[in-house]
Motif scaffolding. Structure first.
Motif, PDB file in Angstrom:
ATOM      1  N   VAL A 244       0.849  -1.187   0.000  1.00 22.22           N
ATOM      2  CA  VAL A 244       0.000   0.000   0.000  1.00 22.22           C
ATOM      3  C   VAL A 244       0.885   1.238   0.000  1.00 22.22           C
ATOM      4  O   VAL A 244       1.898   1.295   0.713  1.00 22.22           O
ATOM      5  CB  VAL A 244      -0.934   0.023   1.227  1.00 22.22           C
ATOM      6  CG1 VAL A 244      -1.708   1.346   1.294  1.00 22.22           C
ATOM      7  CG2 VAL A 244      -1.906  -1.151   1.181  1.00 22.22           C
ATOM      8  N   ALA A 245       0.512   2.234  -0.791  1.00 23.13           N
ATOM      9  CA  ALA A 245       1.175   3.536  -0.768  1.00 23.13           C
ATOM     10  C   ALA A 245       0.319   4.505   0.034  1.00 23.13           C
ATOM     11  O   ALA A 245      -0.900   4.575  -0.158  1.00 23.13           O
ATOM     12  CB  ALA A 245       1.373   4.067  -2.188  1.00 23.13           C
ATOM     13  N   VAL A 246       0.932   5.244   0.940  1.00 26.61           N
ATOM     14  CA  VAL A 246       0.255   6.291   1.697  1.00 26.61           C
ATOM     15  C   VAL A 246       0.887   7.613   1.301  1.00 26.61           C
ATOM     16  O   VAL A 246       2.084   7.835   1.539  1.00 26.61           O
ATOM     17  CB  VAL A 246       0.369   6.070   3.219  1.00 26.61           C
ATOM     18  CG1 VAL A 246      -0.299   7.218   3.974  1.00 26.61           C
ATOM     19  CG2 VAL A 246      -0.260   4.737   3.617  1.00 26.61           C
ATOM     20  N   LEU A 247       0.103   8.479   0.689  1.00 26.51           N
ATOM     21  CA  LEU A 247       0.618   9.750   0.185  1.00 26.51           C
ATOM     22  C   LEU A 247       0.233  10.861   1.153  1.00 26.51           C
ATOM     23  O   LEU A 247      -0.910  11.308   1.200  1.00 26.51           O
ATOM     24  CB  LEU A 247       0.055  10.018  -1.205  1.00 26.51           C
ATOM     25  CG  LEU A 247       0.304   8.918  -2.254  1.00 26.51           C
ATOM     26  CD1 LEU A 247      -0.241   9.333  -3.607  1.00 26.51           C
ATOM     27  CD2 LEU A 247       1.788   8.563  -2.363  1.00 26.51           C
ATOM     28  N   GLY A 248       1.215  11.293   1.931  1.00 30.57           N
ATOM     29  CA  GLY A 248       0.995  12.311   2.950  1.00 30.57           C
ATOM     30  C   GLY A 248       1.520  11.842   4.288  1.00 30.57           C
ATOM     31  O   GLY A 248       1.007  10.885   4.859  1.00 30.57           O
ATOM     32  N   ALA A 249       2.559  12.520   4.789  1.00 29.64           N
ATOM     33  CA  ALA A 249       3.241  12.075   6.002  1.00 29.64           C
ATOM     34  C   ALA A 249       2.962  12.989   7.181  1.00 29.64           C
ATOM     35  O   ALA A 249       3.816  13.192   8.044  1.00 29.64           O
ATOM     36  CB  ALA A 249       4.747  11.977   5.756  1.00 29.64           C
ATOM     37  N   GLY A 250       1.748  13.545   7.236  1.00 28.31           N
ATOM     38  CA  GLY A 250       1.331  14.260   8.430  1.00 28.31           C
ATOM     39  C   GLY A 250       1.000  13.286   9.545  1.00 28.31           C
ATOM     40  O   GLY A 250       1.280  12.086   9.441  1.00 28.31           O
ATOM     41  N   SER A 251       0.383  13.779  10.600  1.00 29.69           N
ATOM     42  CA  SER A 251       0.145  12.910  11.752  1.00 29.69           C
ATOM     43  C   SER A 251      -0.805  11.763  11.419  1.00 29.69           C
ATOM     44  O   SER A 251      -0.553  10.601  11.790  1.00 29.69           O
ATOM     45  CB  SER A 251      -0.393  13.726  12.932  1.00 29.69           C
ATOM     46  OG  SER A 251      -1.561  14.445  12.570  1.00 29.69           O
ATOM     47  N   TRP A 252      -1.898  12.041  10.716  1.00 30.82           N
ATOM     48  CA  TRP A 252      -2.861  10.974  10.426  1.00 30.82           C
ATOM     49  C   TRP A 252      -2.348  10.056   9.326  1.00 30.82           C
ATOM     50  O   TRP A 252      -2.492   8.826   9.408  1.00 30.82           O
ATOM     51  CB  TRP A 252      -4.212  11.577  10.068  1.00 30.82           C
ATOM     52  CG  TRP A 252      -5.347  10.629   9.794  1.00 30.82           C
ATOM     53  CD1 TRP A 252      -6.365  10.848   8.925  1.00 30.82           C
ATOM     54  CD2 TRP A 252      -5.634   9.352  10.391  1.00 30.82           C
ATOM     55  NE1 TRP A 252      -7.263   9.791   8.950  1.00 30.82           N
ATOM     56  CE2 TRP A 252      -6.832   8.858   9.837  1.00 30.82           C
ATOM     57  CE3 TRP A 252      -4.974   8.574  11.358  1.00 30.82           C
ATOM     58  CZ2 TRP A 252      -7.391   7.626  10.194  1.00 30.82           C
ATOM     59  CZ3 TRP A 252      -5.531   7.343  11.716  1.00 30.82           C
ATOM     60  CH2 TRP A 252      -6.720   6.882  11.136  1.00 30.82           C
ATOM     61  N   GLY A 253      -1.726  10.598   8.290  1.00 36.88           N
ATOM     62  CA  GLY A 253      -1.152   9.751   7.255  1.00 36.88           C
ATOM     63  C   GLY A 253      -0.096   8.807   7.808  1.00 36.88           C
ATOM     64  O   GLY A 253      -0.080   7.608   7.504  1.00 36.88           O
ATOM     65  N   THR A 254       0.800   9.330   8.635  1.00 37.73           N
ATOM     66  CA  THR A 254       1.847   8.495   9.231  1.00 37.73           C
ATOM     67  C   THR A 254       1.236   7.456  10.166  1.00 37.73           C
ATOM     68  O   THR A 254       1.661   6.282  10.186  1.00 37.73           O
ATOM     69  CB  THR A 254       2.849   9.364  10.003  1.00 37.73           C
ATOM     70  OG1 THR A 254       3.396  10.353   9.132  1.00 37.73           O
ATOM     71  CG2 THR A 254       3.988   8.522  10.569  1.00 37.73           C
ATOM     72  N   THR A 255       0.230   7.857  10.922  1.00 35.02           N
ATOM     73  CA  THR A 255      -0.420   6.915  11.832  1.00 35.02           C
ATOM     74  C   THR A 255      -1.106   5.795  11.075  1.00 35.02           C
ATOM     75  O   THR A 255      -0.990   4.608  11.438  1.00 35.02           O
ATOM     76  CB  THR A 255      -1.438   7.655  12.720  1.00 35.02           C
ATOM     77  OG1 THR A 255      -0.742   8.579  13.553  1.00 35.02           O
ATOM     78  CG2 THR A 255      -2.222   6.690  13.596  1.00 35.02           C
ATOM     79  N   PHE A 256      -1.840   6.137  10.013  1.00 37.18           N
ATOM     80  CA  PHE A 256      -2.529   5.086   9.256  1.00 37.18           C
ATOM     81  C   PHE A 256      -1.515   4.171   8.567  1.00 37.18           C
ATOM     82  O   PHE A 256      -1.743   2.958   8.451  1.00 37.18           O
ATOM     83  CB  PHE A 256      -3.491   5.695   8.245  1.00 37.18           C
ATOM     84  CG  PHE A 256      -4.474   4.699   7.684  1.00 37.18           C
ATOM     85  CD1 PHE A 256      -5.495   4.203   8.472  1.00 37.18           C
ATOM     86  CD2 PHE A 256      -4.370   4.256   6.374  1.00 37.18           C
ATOM     87  CE1 PHE A 256      -6.401   3.278   7.971  1.00 37.18           C
ATOM     88  CE2 PHE A 256      -5.268   3.330   5.863  1.00 37.18           C
ATOM     89  CZ  PHE A 256      -6.286   2.840   6.666  1.00 37.18           C
TER      90      PHE A 256
END
Length: 334
Positions: free
Chosen positions: A4-16
């Motif tokens: 899975v790719a997660v695009l966005g390394a803010g708090s919620w993106g990093t947490t998910f």
């Protein structure tokens, strides 16, 4: 689902991304700034957004979107709602064929008044059954610390929702599935606006009765909007409705609640934004688009209207309180 790719390394993106990795899924996390990606790979910590939280070894980071997207079976979009269109436009030619596109953003786009799933479908030119949304009581810092919570994964294709459910199920993160994308998205968008109102009330010195009243009437106006757009009313009694609303309106970890509290204490919008240190309070912009959507549909949303006037027309929160209490008396379920 293996990658899975997660695009966005803010708090919620990093947490998910951490949740997915803890569930055994290989994850590539895209960060806009190369130094953030390098730090995550080097120290296993996103110090800017989740200091002290050690990330799993099967989570890697990059600032190259093409590298993040290559071979991904699902693409999680974890950027602020009002930047989703621009970011996705830059990424769409690299999206893997048939990958499930997952929105973590909670808002209604300014101008178009589209929900995030509608923006994704339009920009990426994909059918609605390829788009899923995640919504629920998802305070990032608590989840990153492994505290138990539940969430909803909504997709019109139930099998896709189940695949995502398996990909992110952990002992501390329990996902449920739902086919009501409209209701789940509206619950997630509107709760940010109601949380601003709750924060204003707290900043003015009001107590739990006031906050509980705002939560309840806020849920009522959210459900009215949802009904007009064809949502299932039961969705608003669930995790993506009441669950998310309570967490966001009551917790000091909620950016929208905290932002509203500053406004209630007398800060200007600019002062409250400065104090947020770059963290986005989505409700500040969404209050305007949700208000406009409600007006277009003829739906009465007095709390949303009031929050918009405080944030963008300079209305004193004390005047908002008086205006809400002075509304015409009527039956609760009218």
């Amino acid at each position: 689902m293996e990658r899975v790719a997660v695009l966005g390394a803010g708090s919620w993106g990093t947490t998910f991304a951490k949740v997915l990795a803890d569930a055994g899924t290989d994850v590539v996390l895209w960060a806009r700034r190369p130094e953030v990606a390098d730090a995550i790979d080097g120290s296993r910590v996103n110090a800017d957004y989740l200091p002290g939280v050690v990330l799993p070894e099967n989570l890697s980071a990059t600032s190259d979107a093409g590298k993040a997207l290559a071979g991904a079976q699902a693409v999680v979009l974890a950027v602020p709602s009002q930047t989703l269109r621009g970011n996705l436009t830059a990424w769409r030619d690299r999206l893997p064929a048939d990958a499930t596109l997952v929105s973590l953003a909670k808002g209604v786009e300014l101008g178009t008044l589209k929900r995030m799933s509608e923006v994704i479908r339009e920009v990426a030119s994909v059918p609605e059954d390829r788009v899923a949304v995640v919504s629920g009581p998802n305070l990032a810092k608590e989840i990153a610390a492994g505290q138990p919570t539940a969430t909803v994964i909504a997709c019109t294709d139930h099998d896709r929702a189940v695949d995502l459910q398996h990909a992110c199920s952990t002992p501390y993160f329990r996902p449920y599935t739902n086919v009501d994308v409209v209701g789940c998205e509206l619950g997630g968008a509107c709760k940010n606006v109601i949380a601003l109102a709750c924060g204003m009330a707290a900043g003015l010195g009001f107590g739990d009765n006031t906050v509980a009243s705002i939560i309840t009437r806020g849920l009522a106006e959210t459900a009215r909007l949802g009904e007009e757009l064809g949502a299932d009313p039961l969705t608003f009694a669930g995790l993506a409705g009441l669950g998310d609303l309570v967490a966001t309106c009551a917790s000091p970890l909620s950016r929208n609640r905290t932002f509203g509290e500053r406004l209630g204490r007398g800060d200007t919008l600019a002062q409250a934004q400065e104090a947020a240190h770059g963290q986005v309070a989505e409700g500040v912009k969404s209050c305007s688009s949700i208000r406009e959507l409600a007006e277009r549909l003829g739906v009465d949303m007095p709390i949303t209207e009031g929050v918009h006037r405080v944030c963008h027309e300079g209305l004193d929160p004390r005047v908002l309180t008086a205006a809400l209490l002075g509304r015409e008396r009527k039956a609760e379920r009218e």
